[in-house]
Enzyme design. Structure first.
Site, short mmCIF file in Angstrom:
data_model
loop_
_atom_site.label_atom_id
_atom_site.label_comp_id
_atom_site.label_asym_id
_atom_site.label_seq_id
_atom_site.Cartn_x
_atom_site.Cartn_y
_atom_site.Cartn_z
N HIS A 123 0.81 -1.23 0.00
CA HIS A 123 0.00 0.00 0.00
C HIS A 123 0.85 1.28 0.00
CE1 HIS A 123 -3.65 -2.22 0.38
NE2 HIS A 123 -3.38 -2.68 1.57
N ASP A 167 -3.42 -10.47 -2.35
CA ASP A 167 -3.99 -9.92 -1.12
C ASP A 167 -5.43 -9.48 -1.38
OD1 ASP A 167 -2.73 -8.52 1.65
OD2 ASP A 167 -4.49 -7.50 0.86
N HIS A 194 -6.88 -6.86 -0.40
CA HIS A 194 -6.93 -5.42 -0.66
C HIS A 194 -6.10 -5.09 -1.90
CE1 HIS A 194 -7.56 -5.84 3.75
NE2 HIS A 194 -8.49 -4.94 3.53
N ASP A 224 -5.36 -12.53 3.44
CA ASP A 224 -6.58 -12.00 4.04
C ASP A 224 -7.81 -12.21 3.17
OD1 ASP A 224 -5.30 -10.25 2.35
OD2 ASP A 224 -5.37 -8.53 3.71
#
Length: 311
Positions: A125, A162, A164, A246
């Site tokens: 990120h 992931d 996200h 996740d």
């Protein structure tokens, strides 16, 4: 050949507040899982420290200086609502980025067949000058740029599974035509980026949004229909995986319903592709995964496949 495991005790010194999902216990559970007898053959290596020169492959010096200046002498301080620094965070972040660089070196120098980096804080990120989403530096993107600039590769792919969107990796590789970035992720979900129409300066960005409450069957079909054909066309010389766990059904931060077997499946299929185009050369680095038991089981499944395929 073997699988290398890169980690370092410094990564346990990045302390977040009580109740924060990106916590020291993540590594503790991973270490526990990888201490089982079937993982004794791992080539265990210490993560090196990334230098400023390494970090400036993707970040301006002003960003590095700002992160260093934000580190407190004691306790923990927020950089934003999600991202924290403690007195050990800069050292841990340099280890995480340095481990990815060292893993690229070990794989490209044919010391090992592939590598897994078990370090924190994660990285996908972090944008050029913005720490966010628990991340300080763009570890996977730095590793890709290291392979391109210092090893002279022409094509490096980064696959991020992931839950996200890897907004930071996308931003850091947006105008790098020698890279190809694929991100599968739940949408809608924080950070709200990663639309299918976002394709980068040279068509080198490929986003795969997945709807909430979908499961591994849709993920597998989407990768088979879109991701793998795109990678076949790109023909990477090195494959870097942003391995976030996740998307597991048990994870508290999202609503995809993958299983441990799904993580084993996608690892195996990425190994197939790497075998075809880059001599099996894979560097995988830990991103998310916040249900501790699901994280440990999924990492164990991921690393088991890497070990099976490292030869």
């Amino acid at each position: 050949m073997t699988t290398a495991l890169f980690t370092h005790p410094d990564c346990m010194q990045h302390i977040t507040p009580s109740g924060h999902p990106e916590q020291v216990a993540r590594l503790e559970h991973i270490y526990g899982a990888l201490s089982a007898p079937q993982f004794q053959a791992l080539d265990r290596r210490e993560a090196t420290l990334a230098s400023d020169e390494d970090l400036t492959l993707c970040h301006p010096q002003s960003h590095i200086d700002a992160i260093a200046a934000a580190e407190p002498e004691t306790g923990a301080v927020p950089l934003d609502g999600d991202t924290w620094m403690s007195s050990g965070s800069m050292q841990a972040a340099r280890r995480a980025a340095g481990a990815c660089i060292a893993a690229v070196d070990a794989v490209l120098d044919e010391e090992v067949g592939n590598a897994f980096v078990a370090c924190r804080p994660p990285g996908h990120h972090a944008e050029q000058s913005t720490p966010m989403g628990f991340c300080l530096f763009g570890n996977a993107a730095i590793a890709a740029k290291h392979a391109l600039e210092r090893h002279g590769l022409s094509r490096v792919a980064v696959v991020d599974f992931d839950v996200h969107h890897g907004n930071g990796t996308q931003a850091l590789l947006w105008d790098e035509p020698r890279s190809y970035f694929i991100s599968s992720h739940q949408n809608p979900l924080w950070p709200g980026t990663g639309m299918a129409e976002d394709t980068g300066v040279s068509g080198n960005i490929h986003n795969l949004p997945l709807p909430p409450h979908s499961d591994g069957r849709l993920m597998r079909a989407t990768y088979e229909a879109e991701a793998f054909p795109a990678l076949e066309r790109f023909k990477p010389e090195l494959l870097i995986i942003s391995a976030g766990f996740d998307a597991h059904a048990a994870d508290p931060l999202a609503q995809l319903n993958w299983t441990t077997d799904d993580f084993a499946w996608i690892t195996g299929r990425l190994c197939d592709l790497a075998d075809t185009h880059c001599g099996g050369r894979i560097v995988s680095t830990l991103e998310g995964g916040y249900d501790l038991n699901a994280l440990a089981a999924s990492v164990a499944a991921h690393v088991s496949v890497l070990m099976e395929r490292a030869g």
